[in-house]
Each structure stands twice: as structure tokens, then as C-alpha cells.
Design a protein around this motif. Structure first.
Motif, PDB file in Angstrom:
ATOM      1  N   GLY A   1      34.319  31.802  46.945  1.00 28.32           N
ATOM      2  CA  GLY A   1      33.291  31.711  47.975  1.00 28.32           C
ATOM      3  C   GLY A   1      33.692  30.780  49.107  1.00 28.32           C
TER       4      GLY A   1
ATOM      5  N   ARG B   1      36.017  29.662  39.425  1.00 24.41           N
ATOM      6  CA  ARG B   1      36.619  30.788  40.138  1.00 24.41           C
ATOM      7  C   ARG B   1      35.715  31.340  41.236  1.00 24.41           C
ATOM      8  NH1 ARG B   1      38.509  35.347  36.291  1.00 24.41           N
ATOM      9  NH2 ARG B   1      39.433  33.493  35.430  1.00 24.41           N
ATOM     10  N   ARG B   2      34.467  31.551  40.935  1.00 17.90           N
ATOM     11  CA  ARG B   2      33.553  32.140  41.928  1.00 17.90           C
ATOM     12  C   ARG B   2      33.308  31.188  43.091  1.00 17.90           C
ATOM     13  NH1 ARG B   2      28.830  35.590  39.218  1.00 17.90           N
ATOM     14  NH2 ARG B   2      29.738  37.408  40.209  1.00 17.90           N
TER      15      ARG B   2
END
Length: 92
Positions: free
Chosen positions: A74, A69-70
Motif C-alpha cells: 500500500g 506485506r499488504r
């Protein structure tokens, strides 16, 4: 309650404000609509054609995105930033 996607209205406004020929504006609006709806239409058509396979693929995609997810966020923010910077510098 009815909701409206203002991104579509914004895209149509940009297309109309471009000053291009009428045929070009109609083609741009049609392409935008097809691409915008493709993200919904393709999974729906797949669900009708092969429900089990679609469910398996969508589960895999969901699990992959959830695990990263991160990183996905990003990348999306980075791509958006590059697009905005190049647009602001007049390259696009």
C-alpha cells in the motif's frame, strides 16, 4: 535465456532526451547505475564480510516485510501514485 531490464534502457533514454550537457548526462547515468546496483551490491558485499550477521539481518527484514506485506504494498502504491500525480501536474 538472457533477460534484459528495460527500466535501465528507459532511464538512459530519458537521460539522453533531457537535452542536458554531455557531462550532466554521463553523471546522471552513473548515479542511476550506482543506485540501481546498490540494492544488490550491498547485501553481496555484506555476505562476503560477515555471512552470519548478514543472514540474521536479512532474515529479520524478510520476516518483517512478510508480516506487513499488504501495508508495504500500500505504501509503495501510494508513493508511486503521488509521484505520478505530481509529475502529471507539472510539479516535478
Amino acid at each position: 535465456m538472457i533477460s534484459f531490464d528495460f527500466r535501465y534502457l528507459g532511464a538512459l533514454t530519458a537521460i539522453l532526451a533531457s537535452g542536458a550537457a554531455l557531462g550532466t548526462q554521463l553523471n546522471a547515468a552513473a548515479v542511476y547505475t550506482v543506485v540501481a546496483l546498490a540494492f544488490v551490491e550491498i547485501p553481496l558485499a555484506s555476505q562476503l564480510a560477515a555471512p552470519a550477521r548478514t543472514r540474521a539481518v536479512m532474515t529479520q527484514v524478510h520476516d518483517w516485510v512478510k508480516a506487513r506485506r499488504r501495508a508495504v504494498l500500500g505504501v509503495v502504491v501510494a508513493v508511486l501514485g503521488v509521484c505520478l500525480m505530481t509529475s502529471g501536474m507539472g510539479y516535478v
